[in-house]
Design an enzyme around this catalytic site. Structure first.
Site, PDB file in Angstrom:
ATOM      1  N   GLU A  87      -1.741  43.376  -5.295  1.00  0.00           N
ATOM      2  CA  GLU A  87      -0.873  44.438  -4.760  1.00  0.00           C
ATOM      3  C   GLU A  87      -1.139  45.813  -5.362  1.00  0.00           C
ATOM      4  O   GLU A  87      -1.133  46.813  -4.656  1.00  0.00           O
ATOM      5  CB  GLU A  87       0.616  44.105  -4.993  1.00  0.00           C
ATOM      6  CG  GLU A  87       1.119  42.928  -4.205  1.00  0.00           C
ATOM      7  CD  GLU A  87       1.086  41.669  -5.049  1.00  0.00           C
ATOM      8  OE1 GLU A  87       1.879  40.791  -4.778  1.00  0.00           O
ATOM      9  OE2 GLU A  87       0.257  41.578  -5.967  1.00  0.00           O
ATOM     10  N   ASP A  92       1.417  38.250  -5.382  1.00  0.00           N
ATOM     11  CA  ASP A  92       2.430  37.643  -6.248  1.00  0.00           C
ATOM     12  C   ASP A  92       2.841  36.251  -5.774  1.00  0.00           C
ATOM     13  O   ASP A  92       2.807  35.951  -4.574  1.00  0.00           O
ATOM     14  CB  ASP A  92       3.672  38.543  -6.307  1.00  0.00           C
ATOM     15  CG  ASP A  92       3.427  39.788  -7.142  1.00  0.00           C
ATOM     16  OD1 ASP A  92       2.459  39.795  -7.927  1.00  0.00           O
ATOM     17  OD2 ASP A  92       4.197  40.752  -7.003  1.00  0.00           O
ATOM     18  N   ASP A 149       5.463  34.605  -4.906  1.00  0.00           N
ATOM     19  CA  ASP A 149       6.787  34.421  -4.319  1.00  0.00           C
ATOM     20  C   ASP A 149       6.706  34.689  -2.826  1.00  0.00           C
ATOM     21  O   ASP A 149       5.616  34.862  -2.274  1.00  0.00           O
ATOM     22  CB  ASP A 149       7.830  35.327  -4.995  1.00  0.00           C
ATOM     23  CG  ASP A 149       7.526  36.808  -4.811  1.00  0.00           C
ATOM     24  OD1 ASP A 149       6.489  37.139  -4.205  1.00  0.00           O
ATOM     25  OD2 ASP A 149       8.326  37.642  -5.283  1.00  0.00           O
ATOM     26  N   GLU A 188       7.582  37.315  -0.980  1.00  0.00           N
ATOM     27  CA  GLU A 188       7.023  38.616  -0.613  1.00  0.00           C
ATOM     28  C   GLU A 188       5.509  38.632  -0.820  1.00  0.00           C
ATOM     29  O   GLU A 188       4.768  39.199  -0.016  1.00  0.00           O
ATOM     30  CB  GLU A 188       7.684  39.723  -1.440  1.00  0.00           C
ATOM     31  CG  GLU A 188       9.108  40.038  -1.047  1.00  0.00           C
ATOM     32  CD  GLU A 188       9.222  40.560   0.373  1.00  0.00           C
ATOM     33  OE1 GLU A 188       8.475  41.481   0.730  1.00  0.00           O
ATOM     34  OE2 GLU A 188      10.073  40.060   1.128  1.00  0.00           O
ATOM     35  N   TYR A 222       5.597  36.212 -14.374  1.00  0.00           N
ATOM     36  CA  TYR A 222       6.147  36.866 -13.191  1.00  0.00           C
ATOM     37  C   TYR A 222       7.649  37.035 -13.304  1.00  0.00           C
ATOM     38  O   TYR A 222       8.360  36.108 -13.721  1.00  0.00           O
ATOM     39  CB  TYR A 222       5.791  36.067 -11.933  1.00  0.00           C
ATOM     40  CG  TYR A 222       6.076  36.823 -10.665  1.00  0.00           C
ATOM     41  CD1 TYR A 222       5.498  38.067 -10.438  1.00  0.00           C
ATOM     42  CD2 TYR A 222       6.934  36.304  -9.695  1.00  0.00           C
ATOM     43  CE1 TYR A 222       5.758  38.774  -9.272  1.00  0.00           C
ATOM     44  CE2 TYR A 222       7.193  37.002  -8.527  1.00  0.00           C
ATOM     45  CZ  TYR A 222       6.603  38.232  -8.331  1.00  0.00           C
ATOM     46  OH  TYR A 222       6.870  38.941  -7.184  1.00  0.00           O
ATOM     47  N   ARG A 225      10.065  37.982 -10.938  1.00  0.00           N
ATOM     48  CA  ARG A 225      11.006  37.708  -9.838  1.00  0.00           C
ATOM     49  C   ARG A 225      11.084  36.201  -9.655  1.00  0.00           C
ATOM     50  O   ARG A 225      10.268  35.611  -8.960  1.00  0.00           O
ATOM     51  CB  ARG A 225      10.563  38.404  -8.551  1.00  0.00           C
ATOM     52  CG  ARG A 225      10.696  39.915  -8.617  1.00  0.00           C
ATOM     53  CD  ARG A 225      10.462  40.580  -7.277  1.00  0.00           C
ATOM     54  NE  ARG A 225      10.575  42.020  -7.374  1.00  0.00           N
ATOM     55  CZ  ARG A 225       9.570  42.845  -7.662  1.00  0.00           C
ATOM     56  NH1 ARG A 225       8.364  42.348  -7.858  1.00  0.00           N
ATOM     57  NH2 ARG A 225       9.756  44.147  -7.753  1.00  0.00           N
ATOM     58  N   HIS A 269       8.699  29.232 -10.018  1.00  0.00           N
ATOM     59  CA  HIS A 269       9.577  28.282 -10.691  1.00  0.00           C
ATOM     60  C   HIS A 269       9.741  28.507 -12.185  1.00  0.00           C
ATOM     61  O   HIS A 269      10.717  28.066 -12.758  1.00  0.00           O
ATOM     62  CB  HIS A 269       9.075  26.858 -10.445  1.00  0.00           C
ATOM     63  CG  HIS A 269       9.061  26.499  -8.992  1.00  0.00           C
ATOM     64  ND1 HIS A 269      10.207  26.246  -8.287  1.00  0.00           N
ATOM     65  CD2 HIS A 269       8.038  26.381  -8.105  1.00  0.00           C
ATOM     66  CE1 HIS A 269       9.899  25.957  -7.025  1.00  0.00           C
ATOM     67  NE2 HIS A 269       8.600  26.043  -6.892  1.00  0.00           N
TER      68      HIS A 269
END
Length: 850
Positions: free
Chosen positions: A7, A80, A82, A84, A296, A298, A343
């Site tokens: 990103e 990432d 997740d 998003e 990470y 989030r 997780h």
């Protein structure tokens, strides 16, 4: 060489170091496609098909990736781990296929890593997979829902409630929490109660404190002593009796550490300990993650990888000794209903590295890393062992009973490293140390003090407690908390004062409107159930189109029904719903709806572009108004006094408070007015100050070359005005200090006007001095500085000016933070159409020759 896409450029730079020259690592700069901001981008009649558009700012990044693929026929999507991140990878592949940058034989793979370390990245490269379709469908469902709610409900708000900005599927529910808490506070009726404490001493002269717990043989609860008389009687009862220690009981106790951080708990603890907002916390955490310092950030998981647990235990033993390492690793169970995103918990990538060893100068990043590091080590440490002591003291006749409590830390355990913060501190603390006290010994009375208390309303939400409440209700997800809390403040529905969230009038009106006409869609249970359904989509248990269809069927009907309502009908409904709040009983017993100004009109709820307000029904004859927060609230008009026959009023308008001479009449439709200058408080306004403002413009005197110089306040602040006899237009010179309007002398005024005439457009002026020089841009070169602007400090690099967030001081800006702000600003360029751009004329066809 395969092309690896992440990103951000910071993340690309870190990963490039690990992968070396065998890979081309490029950044997508976040999402490359989005739904166009217009009707029809989501079509419910066509199976909820969505029209995606590559943003103008993203085209160059997509082109750079496409150009790289011409040389390297392999694409690895490493966004990432997740929802998003999965969506960004899906968008990238779709956009590249649409422009035919991917050939039929081009291999496309997806890799995920929870930390940007060499071992994590290389391990991910060895285990590629395909894009997770259910996770992408969950993203599509959420994006479609947010679009359908925003683009259908917001226009209803604009028409029915002028001044309302927008509504959102989760943002409106979050706003409801804040508004309802404020209403609870306003409706709260405080109750008086008293407590009695005694300072006692042992026979050896050591003092300790005890509180009264029984009187006349009855146990006392919180409200037993309801007034001062009862409290004084209790004091006399203690003072008139000899006291002895009747029992001493010491019990072992223990405290265990809190689990490691996930997104919500990190935001809560950063708010408690540092006063950091959710957005500020996540921004600092993002930069720590991209630099490879933490995992990470989030996530709604609190599990730790086995190797991380082992590393934490080794770090604890090395720093604090084997006594602080428990016999077996601690295991934490996740309370989230469906923690499917990323997780693992938020933890350092290297347990041995504390904040002092970090190559980071940014204060927010350093203290956030220190918080994460300490919490992670503490969660794997031995519990604290305590001894809690309770001492019962009483009189021989049993009429008076007191209790003293305290504790001793026998082994500090995890408390040596970290202790979790608390939102509300309980009134009675039991962590005081007690002296040695024996049963049967006397308790000498040194002092007996009654204390008056009042029951307190529930506290206003902070960003931390709001996120905690949303998590408890199952509203929102880790990736959305910060943006939701930020959005309701940006929309001016809520303001933050001393870290507490207070609803503005327009926020109250919007919430009451939605509760009356769209109650189901701002319901806590409904929103939480919808979140569960979306989690089921991400787990592959539901079809996202079925979820969308079930929602849209009822929602579109509610929209159609509300559109038909007249605005006056809407205001009547809101007026009735808010009656208890808008028109509370008055002390004199008069009608609370009676206008206090004219004495005949009835007060009604009205709407304006800046929100709701209460006004007199005799308008325009009576122009009384006040905020919906009640009489005496900030913004209510008040008369400051009289000047001759004219009443001088302080009023609140669209652009802030102002003073006014008299009231509008047929002959004087617009009476003299003057806005309060910046820095002037409405609460401090009096008649003299108002008359000073209404006397403006102030004539300073005659200019040596002719004409009169005057000073006044304008739209952009204080200024001087003067026009020479041979000039077609007057010349204006800005003043820096508002007080100069009333104090500047002739000599200085002439000097400033001369400078303005010599330099009418400010050309040739010395360059503004930076507030802070950061050095050369690390990727593109060129100086990066922090400057002071009309609308606040900003980061300047070449032609890019990026405003600093409100909660960031200029001195705290680092090069890393500045580069991030510059990148975000560049990403926003090209999103707005240029107003008034002339169309190029069509080319005429060339004439054919014979």
């Amino acid at each position: 060489m395969p092309v690896v896409v992440v990103e951000s450029p910071a993340k690309a730079k870190t990963i490039n170091k690990y992968l070396g020259d065998d890979y081309t690592v490029l950044a997508s700069y976040g999402h490359v496609r989005d739904l166009p901001a217009k009707d029809g981008s989501v079509d419910p009649d066509a199976g909820f098909s969505m029209t995606w558009e590559v943003g103008a700012d993203s085209r160059k990044h997509v082109k750079a990736i496409a150009d790289a693929l011409k040389e390297d026929n392999a694409l690895i999507l490493a966004t990432d781990p997740d929802r998003e991140g999965e969506a960004i990878s899906w968008h990238l592949e779709e956009a590249l296929r649409k422009r035919r940058a991917l050939k039929k034989d081009t291999p496309v793979s997806r890799v995920v890593f929870n930390a940007i370390t060499k071992s994590a990245v290389t391990e991910a490269m060895r285990n590629p997979r395909e894009i997770d379709a259910p996770l992408v469908e969950a993203y599509l469902a959420r994006r479609a829902l947010d679009y359908l709610v925003g683009f259908n409900l917001s226009p209803v708000l604009w028409r029915k409630l002028p001044g309302a900005r927008s509504a959102g599927r989760v943002q409106s529910v979050c706003l409801r929490l804040i508004v309802e808490r404020e209403m609870e506070i306003e409706a709260f009726d405080p109750q008086e109660y008293w407590t009695v404490k005694a300072t006692l001493a042992t026979p050896r002269g050591q003092e300790y404190e005890a509180r009264l717990v029984s009187l006349a043989g009855d146990r006392l609860d919180k409200m037993s002593l309801g007034n001062e008389t009862q409290a004084e009687m209790a004091v006399q009862a203690i003072a008139s009796r000899d006291l002895t220690v009747q029992a001493v009981e010491a019990k072992p106790a223990s405290r265990n550490p809190a689990p490691p951080f996930m997104t919500s708990t990190l935001q809560q603890e950063a708010s408690r300990k540092f006063g950091m907002g959710a957005r500020q916390t996540m921004s600092a955490a993002q930069r720590l993650y991209e630099a490879g310092y933490i995992t990470y950030m989030r996530t709604d998981g609190i599990d730790m990888a086995p190797e991380a647990v082992s590393a934490a235990r080794e770090a604890i033993a090395a720093r604090y000794g084997e006594a602080y390492v428990p016999g077996s690793p601690r295991v934490y169970k996740n309370k989230a209903k469906n923690a499917q995103e990323a997780h693992e918990c938020i933890r350092p990538t290297d347990m041995m590295r504390d904040a002092g060893e970090l190559k980071v100068t940014d204060q927010d990043q350093r203290r956030l890393y220190d918080l994460i590091w300490k919490r992670t080590l503490a969660c794997q440490m031995e519990g604290a062992r305590l001894e809690r002591t309770t001492v019962e003291i009483g009189s021989a006749d049993g009429q008076v009973g007191l209790r003293a409590t305290g504790q001793v830390v026998l082994f500090d355990g995890f408390l040596r490293v970290y202790e979790e913060g608390r939102d509300e501190v309980p009134e009675e603390e039991d962590d005081k140390r007690l002296p040695q006290i024996a049963r049967g010994e006397t308790a000498e009375k040194r002092d007996v003090i009654p204390d008056q208390h009042f029951t307190q309303p529930p506290p206003r939400y902070t960003e931390a407690t709001l996120v905690k409440k949303m998590e408890e209700l199952g509203i929102g997800r880790p990736s959305t908390y910060a943006s939701i809390v930020t959005t309701i403040q940006d929309r001016e529905y809520v303001r933050k004062d001393k870290n507490r969230l207070i609803p503005e009038d327009k926020g109250r009106i919007v919430t009451v409107f939605l509760l009356n006409f769209f109650r189901q869609y701002v319901g806590y249970e409904f929103t939480a159930n919808l979140e569960e359904e979306l989690d089921d989509v991400s787990a592959g248990k539901r079809d996202y189109r079925n979820v969308l269809n079930r929602f849209w069927t009822d929602f579109s009907a509610a929209i159609a029904e509300t559109k038909e309502l007249r605005n006056a009908r809407v205001l009547d409904v809101l007026d009735d719903a808010l009656a208890d709040q808008l028109y509370p009983p008055r002390e004199d017993g008069s009608d609370p709806r009676l206008c206090p100004k004219c004495g005949t009109g009835q007060l009604h709820l009205k709407s304006s572009r800046t929100g709701g307000f209460v006004g007199c029904g005799n308008y325009p004859e009576c122009r009384y108004t006040r905020p919906i927060s009640g009489e005496g609230a900030q913004g209510e008009e008040r008369m400051l006094g009289a000047d001759g026959d004219d009443e001088i009023w302080l009023k609140a308008g669209r652009f802030g408070p102002y003073v006014q001479r008299g009231e509008p009449t047929e002959d004087n439709k617009k009476p003299p007015r003057a806005s309060l200058p910046r820095g002037w408080s409405a609460a401090d306004m009096d008649l003299d100050k108002a008359l000073t403002l209404l006397s403006l413009p102030r004539e300073i005197g005659a200019h040596p070359d002719g004409g009169t110089i005057s000073a006044n306040f304008g739209r952009f602040g204080p200024y001087l005005m003067h026009q020479l006899p041979d000039e077609a237009k007057p010349v204006y010179a800005n003043l820096k200090d508002p007080n100069d309007v009333f104090e500047i002398g002739m000599n200085r005024a002439v000097e400033l006007l001369a400078e303005k005439r010599a330099n009418p457009r400010g050309r040739g002026r010395a360059a503004a001095k930076p507030l802070k020089e950061l050095g050369e841009h690390p990727q593109s070169g060129g100086p990066v500085n922090v400057m002071d602007g009309r609308y606040g400090p900003y980061v300047k690099w070449e032609k890019v000016n990026a405003t600093l967030p409100k909660d960031v001081e200029p001195d705290a800006v680092t090069m890393e933070m500045a580069v991030q702000l510059i990148a975000e600003k560049e990403a926003k360029k090209g999103t707005r159409k240029k107003a008034g751009a002339a169309k190029k004329p069509a080319k005429k066809p060339a004439k054919k020759t014979a």
